[in-house]
Write an enzyme that holds these catalytic residues in place. Sequence first.
Site, PDB file in Angstrom:
ATOM      1  CG  HIS A   1      30.712  -1.016  52.832  1.00 27.58           C
ATOM      2  ND1 HIS A   1      29.942  -1.541  51.917  1.00 27.58           N
ATOM      3  CD2 HIS A   1      29.551  -0.471  53.610  1.00 27.58           C
ATOM      4  CE1 HIS A   1      28.666  -1.340  51.851  1.00 27.58           C
ATOM      5  NE2 HIS A   1      28.265  -0.602  53.226  1.00 27.58           N
TER       6      HIS A   1
ATOM      7  CG  ASP B   1      26.924   0.621  57.136  1.00 29.96           C
ATOM      8  OD1 ASP B   1      27.272   0.464  55.711  1.00 29.96           O
ATOM      9  OD2 ASP B   1      25.936   0.000  57.728  1.00 29.96           O
TER      10      ASP B   1
ATOM     11  CG  HIS C   1      27.371  -4.486  55.143  1.00 28.87           C
ATOM     12  ND1 HIS C   1      27.905  -3.986  56.305  1.00 28.87           N
ATOM     13  CD2 HIS C   1      26.607  -3.709  54.530  1.00 28.87           C
ATOM     14  CE1 HIS C   1      27.574  -2.718  56.105  1.00 28.87           C
ATOM     15  NE2 HIS C   1      26.931  -2.624  55.161  1.00 28.87           N
TER      16      HIS C   1
ATOM     17  NE  ARG D   1      22.260   2.891  57.157  1.00 27.36           N
ATOM     18  CZ  ARG D   1      23.372   3.058  56.747  1.00 27.36           C
ATOM     19  NH1 ARG D   1      24.119   2.395  55.593  1.00 27.36           N
ATOM     20  NH2 ARG D   1      24.363   3.782  57.466  1.00 27.36           N
TER      21      ARG D   1
HETATM   22 FE   LIG Z   1      26.617  -0.778  53.854  1.00 30.95          FE
END
Ligand SMILES: [Fe+2]
Length: 291
Positions: free
Chosen positions: A110, A112, A264, A278
Amino acid sequence: MDQHIADDPEVGVLPKFKRVAVHLGAEVSGIDLRRPLDERARQALRDGLAEHEVLVFRDQDISVEDQMRFGRYFGDLSVHPIARHDENIPELQIFDNDENNPPTFTDNWHSDETFREIPPLGTVLRARVMPPIGGNTLFASMTAAYDGLSDRLKHYISGLEAVHDVKLFRLGFTDDEKGREKERFINENFPRVTHPVVREHPVSKKKVLFVNPHFTLHIKGMDELESQCLLRVLYHQAEIPEYQYRHVWAPHTVVIWDNRSTQHYATRDYTERRHLHRVTVKGTERPYAPA
Ligand SMILES: [Fe+2]
């Protein structure tokens, strides 16, 4: 945060880039992310991200504040509308997984948050604790993936649009009032969106294949079977090893990926603790089709 270092004047040292895979990925050296960088260095990083698609910074023992400042070199930070975030810093997501608490939905190709009208520009991950083996992240260059299609298929998908949704995240909505409340919030604030199947990268101007199995529902104007068959072919492009860079983490490694040009996949193959921070950089415009 190390107040002394972060309060230092901005540093004008330019980063050096060393390519680590054929189509994407560069290790960046010469800079210390604990120190604020000057505008010339920031611009070099933004240019480097557009060119290399994934940037890797090794041995950067930085704080949350340093990570957020680094993210802001690329744009404003965003708050994830579904995934859990830090109580005090909503822009910060914490991944803390092991055998008994496996990650959800990350072992799936995917980019994000493509359920947003304006998906993120990029994502910054910082490794804190890593299992001794496993827990790698694979990246695929979706510019290389597009280039690798036949001319006939490139011609066929030119101008097509796909519908995106929070999709798999819906599986996490619990069957109780709290879950239904969350679903209502998402349906009201994040209705399905349409993006071009092939987008132009706003900086590199390269063509990017922009559908992913995590968030894409179907291709507009096609019969369901036609749509699913075509999507399966397009999803497969990210799975081709030649278009990938496989990142092996170590504690204090920081990675930023260009969410406009890559996908990723985080492997779910470890038992010991894997702990990362993140932050996500907002996109600046809706994805658009090449002229
Ligand atoms: Fe992701």
